[in-house]
Scaffold this motif. Structure first.
Motif, PDB file in Angstrom:
ATOM      1  N   HIS A 318       0.841  -1.190   0.000  1.00  0.00           N
ATOM      2  CA  HIS A 318       0.000   0.000   0.000  1.00  0.00           C
ATOM      3  C   HIS A 318       0.885   1.253   0.000  1.00  0.00           C
ATOM      4  O   HIS A 318       1.935   1.287   0.652  1.00  0.00           O
ATOM      5  N   PRO A 319       0.493   2.314  -0.736  1.00  0.00           N
ATOM      6  CA  PRO A 319       1.313   3.532  -0.764  1.00  0.00           C
ATOM      7  C   PRO A 319       1.582   4.115   0.619  1.00  0.00           C
ATOM      8  O   PRO A 319       2.664   4.653   0.872  1.00  0.00           O
ATOM      9  N   LEU A 320       0.592   4.024   1.543  1.00  0.00           N
ATOM     10  CA  LEU A 320       0.817   4.533   2.892  1.00  0.00           C
ATOM     11  C   LEU A 320       1.913   3.750   3.599  1.00  0.00           C
ATOM     12  O   LEU A 320       2.768   4.336   4.285  1.00  0.00           O
ATOM     13  N   ALA A 321       1.907   2.416   3.420  1.00  0.00           N
ATOM     14  CA  ALA A 321       2.963   1.603   4.020  1.00  0.00           C
ATOM     15  C   ALA A 321       4.325   1.955   3.433  1.00  0.00           C
ATOM     16  O   ALA A 321       5.340   1.985   4.147  1.00  0.00           O
ATOM     17  N   ILE A 323       5.261   4.939   2.196  1.00  0.00           N
ATOM     18  CA  ILE A 323       5.669   6.241   2.724  1.00  0.00           C
ATOM     19  C   ILE A 323       6.168   6.106   4.162  1.00  0.00           C
ATOM     20  O   ILE A 323       7.205   6.674   4.547  1.00  0.00           O
ATOM     21  N   LEU A 324       5.435   5.364   4.987  1.00  0.00           N
ATOM     22  CA  LEU A 324       5.844   5.193   6.381  1.00  0.00           C
ATOM     23  C   LEU A 324       7.173   4.447   6.471  1.00  0.00           C
ATOM     24  O   LEU A 324       8.032   4.782   7.307  1.00  0.00           O
ATOM     25  N   THR A 327       9.971   6.860   5.442  1.00  0.00           N
ATOM     26  CA  THR A 327      10.206   7.846   6.498  1.00  0.00           C
ATOM     27  C   THR A 327      10.947   7.233   7.676  1.00  0.00           C
ATOM     28  O   THR A 327      11.902   7.824   8.197  1.00  0.00           O
TER      29      THR A 327
END
Length: 376
Positions: A318-321, A323-324, A327
């Motif tokens: 997932h894109p959120l995973a 990005i996290l 980071t």
């Protein structure tokens, strides 16, 4: 009214604790143990960051090169050591040739870039004087003098930064040689190293861990292949746009886009932003906007077409995973952490899926298909 029972409660008070509290407590102490173990692992990685980064990069390169080594071993009937030598030497030759070509192109295009930059600065200065701001030439000259004074006052810190950069170059060369050394052993004796590590796992769980490790490494190979193709497409697409628009330093900028694509989402955006800024300085804001549209289109092609098709379901994240993960890797280990965070997440994702599948098979009474690995 019957008398109250004042006798002491039984030693086992478990029946008097609500079921929800017992479940929450059981989960809580297990989560605390897991968090403590993860904290120790993160602390060790921080203390041994150079070694951990070197091992991770070597594993990433091994995933890139092991298909070619296996092809030379099984199809060309070469000994594994010779196949590894051919693969590593070919990789170093390609990398060295590419870097030499980029440096030559950058050196040849730098004078023209400096001239164009001077013309752009003159146009900007003329706009500041004759445009709506109506600044005075003396104000601009005073600002330039202040910038020169600021640089002179911070000359000591600039010198310290240069020395730090020289030290970083020495550490990079040391890490490069160590990575090359580890990579050779991964390619030649990778299966034996994995079998040795499996000995630390209890025998009943050894097969499950072996399956998870193999699935994780297979996903890493798929990730590296897909990222390589995506990086080439990004570099070619942006490079063609740079060439059509007449932006200087086409090859170095396309190479920067290629390298930036290995850090998903963020790397391509940063590399494309650098190309747009150089286009803004050299060929004007209209062509810079056109290049921005080209970079955006290439990024959309990467995110919505190439990655879903090439990575597939096994490595899909997932894109959120993503990005996290980037980071967190950036906070822990800087640029190297951002580069390695997503491959690590892909390996953990595939390994976890394999563990869950084996657990379901065990609960349903089905035995794993693959035999237990032999001990070396």
């Amino acid at each position: 009214m019957p008398p109250r029972d004042l006798s002491p409660p039984p030693e086992d008070v478990t029946p008097y604790v609500p079921v929800g509290v017992r479940i929450a407590a059981a989960y809580s102490w297990r989560l605390l143990v897991i968090a403590g173990a993860l904290g120790v692992v993160i602390w060790l990685i921080g203390e041994l960051s150079v070694l951990a980064t070197t091992l991770a990069i070597a594993l990433l390169l091994a995933a890139l090169m092991v298909p070619l080594v296996n092809l030379l071993t099984h199809k060309a009937r070469l000994p594994r050591g010779l196949a590894t030598a051919v693969t590593v030497i070919a990789g170093l030759a390609v990398l060295g040739g590419l870097m030499t070509f980029v440096i030559i192109q950058f050196s040849d295009g730098l004078p023209a870039l400096q001239q164009q930059l001077n013309r752009s600065l003159d146009e900007a200065r003329r706009w500041l004087i004759e445009g709506p701001l109506h600044l005075k030439s003396s104000d601009i000259s005073r600002f330039i003098d202040q910038m020169i004074t600021l640089i002179q006052e911070n000359q000591a810190s600039i010198t310290t930064s240069a020395l730090t950069t020289a030290t970083a170059v020495g550490e990079f060369l040391t890490g490069f040689l160590l990575t090359l050394f580890i990579l050779i052993f991964f390619l030649v004796h990778g299966e034996h190293i994995w079998a040795f590590l499996l000995r630390a796992v209890p025998k009943p769980a050894r097969q499950v861990v072996d399956n998870a490790g193999k699935e994780g490494f297979a996903s890493l190979i798929s990730y590296v292949r897909a990222t390589m193709v995506v990086a080439v497409v990004d570099a070619v697409g942006v490079g063609i746009g740079l060439w059509i628009l007449g932006v200087p330093l086409v090859v170095p900028l396309a190479t920067l886009v290629f390298l930036g694509a290995f850090v998903p989402i963020i790397g391509a955006v940063v590399a494309g932003g650098v190309a747009v800024i150089i286009a803004l300085v050299t060929v004007g804001w209209i062509k810079a906007l056109v290049l921005l549209a080209i970079v955006t289109a290439v990024m959309q092609l990467e995110g919505h077409v190439l990655q879903p098709i090439l990575l597939g379901r096994a490595v899909k994240l997932h894109p959120l995973a993503v990005i996290l993960a980037i980071t967190g890797g950036l906070i822990v280990s800087g640029i190297a952490g951002a580069l390695l965070a997503v491959p690590l997440l892909a390996v953990l994702n595939a390994g976890t899926k394999s563990l869950i599948a084996d657990q379901r098979n065990a609960n349903s009474g089905n035995s794993p298909d693959s035999p237990e690995p032999a001990e070396d």
